[in-house]
Scaffold this motif. Structure first.
Motif, mmCIF file in Angstrom:
data_model
loop_
_atom_site.group_PDB
_atom_site.id
_atom_site.type_symbol
_atom_site.label_atom_id
_atom_site.label_comp_id
_atom_site.label_asym_id
_atom_site.label_seq_id
_atom_site.Cartn_x
_atom_site.Cartn_y
_atom_site.Cartn_z
ATOM 1 N N HIS A 119 -8.258 -11.022 -15.881
ATOM 2 C CA HIS A 119 -7.103 -10.359 -15.292
ATOM 3 C C HIS A 119 -6.443 -9.414 -16.280
ATOM 4 C CE1 HIS A 119 -5.078 -13.613 -17.504
ATOM 5 N NE2 HIS A 119 -3.989 -12.852 -17.460
ATOM 6 N N VAL A 120 -5.655 -8.492 -15.723
ATOM 7 C CA VAL A 120 -4.815 -7.573 -16.486
ATOM 8 C C VAL A 120 -3.437 -7.573 -15.848
ATOM 9 C CG1 VAL A 120 -4.426 -5.178 -17.174
ATOM 10 C CG2 VAL A 120 -6.756 -6.106 -17.147
ATOM 11 N N ILE A 121 -2.387 -7.637 -16.677
ATOM 12 C CA ILE A 121 -1.011 -7.586 -16.191
ATOM 13 C C ILE A 121 -0.365 -6.306 -16.701
ATOM 14 C CG2 ILE A 121 1.287 -8.647 -16.346
ATOM 15 C CD1 ILE A 121 -0.080 -11.373 -16.439
ATOM 16 N N ASP A 147 1.750 0.549 -10.512
ATOM 17 C CA ASP A 147 0.559 0.401 -9.672
ATOM 18 C C ASP A 147 -0.525 1.408 -10.063
ATOM 19 O OD1 ASP A 147 1.274 -1.769 -8.087
ATOM 20 O OD2 ASP A 147 2.359 -0.531 -6.651
ATOM 21 N N GLU A 148 -0.133 2.634 -10.324
ATOM 22 C CA GLU A 148 -1.117 3.647 -10.723
ATOM 23 C C GLU A 148 -1.761 3.308 -12.054
ATOM 24 O OE1 GLU A 148 0.982 7.328 -10.616
ATOM 25 O OE2 GLU A 148 0.809 7.549 -8.434
ATOM 26 N N GLN A 154 -5.740 2.567 -12.695
ATOM 27 C CA GLN A 154 -6.484 3.328 -13.700
ATOM 28 C C GLN A 154 -7.173 2.396 -14.695
ATOM 29 O OE1 GLN A 154 -4.077 5.973 -16.036
ATOM 30 N NE2 GLN A 154 -5.830 6.991 -16.975
ATOM 31 N N ILE A 155 -6.487 1.345 -15.101
ATOM 32 C CA ILE A 155 -7.078 0.381 -16.042
ATOM 33 C C ILE A 155 -8.324 -0.255 -15.435
ATOM 34 C CG2 ILE A 155 -6.710 -1.896 -17.097
ATOM 35 C CD1 ILE A 155 -3.803 -1.003 -17.611
ATOM 36 N N LEU A 156 -8.237 -0.636 -14.161
ATOM 37 C CA LEU A 156 -9.395 -1.250 -13.512
ATOM 38 C C LEU A 156 -10.583 -0.293 -13.473
ATOM 39 C CD1 LEU A 156 -8.000 -3.298 -10.476
ATOM 40 C CD2 LEU A 156 -8.776 -4.134 -12.687
ATOM 41 N N ARG A 157 -10.317 0.980 -13.258
ATOM 42 C CA ARG A 157 -11.411 1.955 -13.223
ATOM 43 C C ARG A 157 -12.084 2.113 -14.581
ATOM 44 N NH1 ARG A 157 -7.721 4.716 -9.674
ATOM 45 N NH2 ARG A 157 -6.910 5.948 -11.422
ATOM 46 N N GLN A 158 -11.376 1.822 -15.648
ATOM 47 C CA GLN A 158 -11.918 1.981 -16.997
ATOM 48 C C GLN A 158 -12.676 0.750 -17.480
ATOM 49 O OE1 GLN A 158 -8.336 2.908 -19.150
ATOM 50 N NE2 GLN A 158 -8.406 5.093 -18.647
ATOM 51 N N ILE A 159 -12.572 -0.355 -16.770
ATOM 52 C CA ILE A 159 -13.239 -1.599 -17.178
ATOM 53 C C ILE A 159 -14.630 -1.653 -16.564
ATOM 54 C CG2 ILE A 159 -13.172 -4.120 -17.014
ATOM 55 C CD1 ILE A 159 -10.110 -3.907 -17.068
ATOM 56 N N THR A 160 -15.616 -2.010 -17.383
ATOM 57 C CA THR A 160 -16.993 -2.137 -16.921
ATOM 58 C C THR A 160 -17.449 -3.582 -17.053
ATOM 59 O OG1 THR A 160 -17.520 0.123 -17.583
ATOM 60 C CG2 THR A 160 -19.373 -1.388 -17.262
ATOM 61 N N VAL A 161 -17.943 -4.143 -15.967
ATOM 62 C CA VAL A 161 -18.515 -5.490 -15.959
ATOM 63 C C VAL A 161 -20.041 -5.337 -15.901
ATOM 64 C CG1 VAL A 161 -18.662 -7.712 -14.786
ATOM 65 C CG2 VAL A 161 -16.488 -6.449 -14.812
ATOM 66 N N LEU A 163 -11.499 -3.144 -21.754
ATOM 67 C CA LEU A 163 -10.198 -3.786 -21.593
ATOM 68 C C LEU A 163 -9.141 -3.031 -22.396
ATOM 69 C CD1 LEU A 163 -11.043 -7.588 -21.884
ATOM 70 C CD2 LEU A 163 -10.234 -6.408 -19.841
ATOM 71 N N PRO A 164 -7.943 -2.887 -21.863
ATOM 72 C CA PRO A 164 -6.900 -2.165 -22.596
ATOM 73 C C PRO A 164 -6.344 -3.010 -23.740
ATOM 74 C CG PRO A 164 -5.976 -3.099 -20.609
ATOM 75 C CD PRO A 164 -7.461 -3.377 -20.558
ATOM 76 N N THR A 165 -5.724 -2.331 -24.685
ATOM 77 C CA THR A 165 -5.014 -3.018 -25.764
ATOM 78 C C THR A 165 -3.730 -3.623 -25.212
ATOM 79 O OG1 THR A 165 -5.891 -1.450 -27.362
ATOM 80 C CG2 THR A 165 -3.949 -2.719 -28.026
#
Length: 416
Positions: free
Chosen positions: A384-386, A396-397, A401-408, A352-354
């Protein structure tokens, strides 16, 4: 001046934002809920409340009587809800208390999709071709007589959050879709309307129109672009606003949203109208809610447009002039939801991003150890991430990119 106000349900992110806004303005906030939901109220939420009415929403008439009696005892100056399941109760309670609200005689049409279809037809709202059925045999007869084409959409009459909605590709899927619609979860244990809608499947891009109506005058705040899954279940994976569209497409969406708002008798509230735009810019209304859009759309409005929807809604409920002026310059905001394709028990969500000025929220709502799996409705989303900014492409980019860095991480098992 401190005034008592009624909030029909204080649980949930949008409702809690309303409670915090009213309390910060000095109002005494009284919540209306049922016993089971009240048990889950956090200590922070309870401290915001000046009082709480516990009622039984499964008995709508009695709930309205309870709310009306309680509202008179405390001298309530406003009544408001952003809960999808309580908009009709709110309209009837506002009428009984002589408070600003929506038309109580048409309020059910903004909740029940079968009534909505009839009301849209009367109000000249463009919608998918719709047939209402009451049993599986009737649904199968429609197919056998050639009155249902594929793909089609099967949905419950009174669902929400995409629960029980299936895009049916062929006749072999009809029975499963029927049972999914008939067993869709309804909040508060409310009685389930057992009717099912069969609609033509319209191809196009999905949008929603966010609007505010006061004294029957509607202001459209913006158009929201929706990101959804494909396949049998169309789960919302994100919202982005304001959508940038050609003038003709924008006019078509706003015109149909205005027709839908008028058709279901919205007089004093927010509305969230969901629509499809076909490749040739024809517009079709899927449904409308007499409430602010969920899925953090209110937060996106704040960041992108500088509009405080929570304060605006209280102004409308209190009968005060609502001033809705977007901030100069304009911004852009998107929310992306976390999901998983794996079924089992949630182990962790990492990467998750800071939280920063341009990433104001990054949260996981699903607890470690909970059963998870491919989302079949909006309830299956894990967090979610905003992301916000001034350039649509950059925002949008960055969100992608943030979604690609998150691992579930999910352990096999669960959901027995």
């Amino acid at each position: 001046m401190s005034e008592p106000v009624l909030l029909l349900e204080a649980a949930g992110p949008e409702s809690q934002a309303l409670a915090r806004t009213a309390a910060a303005s000095g109002h005494r906030v009284h919540a209306v809920t049922d016993a089971a939901t009240l048990a889950g109220y956090s200590g922070e939420l309870r401290r915001l409340l000046a009082g709480c009415l516990v009622t039984d929403f499964t008995r709508a008439g009695q709930a309205v009587a309870d709310i009306t009696g309680y509202g008179r005892r405390i001298g309530a100056r406003a009544l408001l809800t952003v809960n999808e399941y309580l908009t009709e109760v709110a309209a009837r309670s506002c009428a009984a208390l002589s408070l600003p609200g929506n038309d109580p005689e048409r309020a059910a049409a903004a909740r029940n999709k079968a009534l909505m279809a009839t009301t849209f037809e009367t109000g000249r709202v463009t919608m998918p071709s719709t047939t209402v059925v009451t049993d599986l045999r009737e649904l199968q007869d429609l197919h056998e007589t050639g009155k249902v084409g594929f793909p089609c959409v099967v949905k419950p009459a009174d669902g929400a959050g995409s629960a029980g909605v299936t895009v049916v590709a062929g006749p072999e899927e009809l029975e499963l879709a029927w049972h999914a619609a008939r067993t869709a979860r309804v909040m508060y244990g409310m009685p389930l309307d057992d009717r099912v809608l069969v609609q033509e499947h319209v191809q196009g891009r999905e949008f929603s129109v966010e609007s505010i109506t006061q004294h029957d005058v509607t202001t459209h705040l913006c158009i929201t672009r929706k990101h959804t899954t494909n396949g049998s279940h169309r789960v919302e994976l994100g919202h982005t606003l304001p959508a940038r569209l050609p003038a003709a497409a924008e006019r078509a969406l706003l015109d149909q949203a205005g027709r839908a708002i008028a058709a279901v008798g919205v007089r004093n509230s927010a509305t969230h109208t969901e629509l499809l735009l076909t490749p040739d810019d024809r517009c079709t209304v899927l449904e409308i809610g007499a409430r602010l859009g969920a899925g953090h759309i209110g937060v996106l409005l704040q960041h992108a447009l500088g509009i405080d929807p929570w304060r605006t809604l209280w102004d409308i409920a209190l009968g005060r002039p609502a001033t809705i002026t977007p901030a100069p310059g304009g911004g852009y905001a998107t929310v992306r939801f976390l999901t998983t394709h794996q079924e089992g028990q949630l182990v962790a969500v990492t990467g998750l991003p800071t939280v920063t000025r341009t990433i104001p929220a990054a949260r996981v709502r699903a607890a470690a150890g909970s059963d998870v799996g491919p989302a079949t409705s909006n309830r299956g989303r894990l967090g979610h991430v905003i992301v916000t900014g001034h350039d649509p492409r950059t925002v949008d980019e960055q969100a992608d990119q943030i979604l690609r860095q998150i691992t579930v991480t999910v352990a096999p098992g669960g959901r027995t």
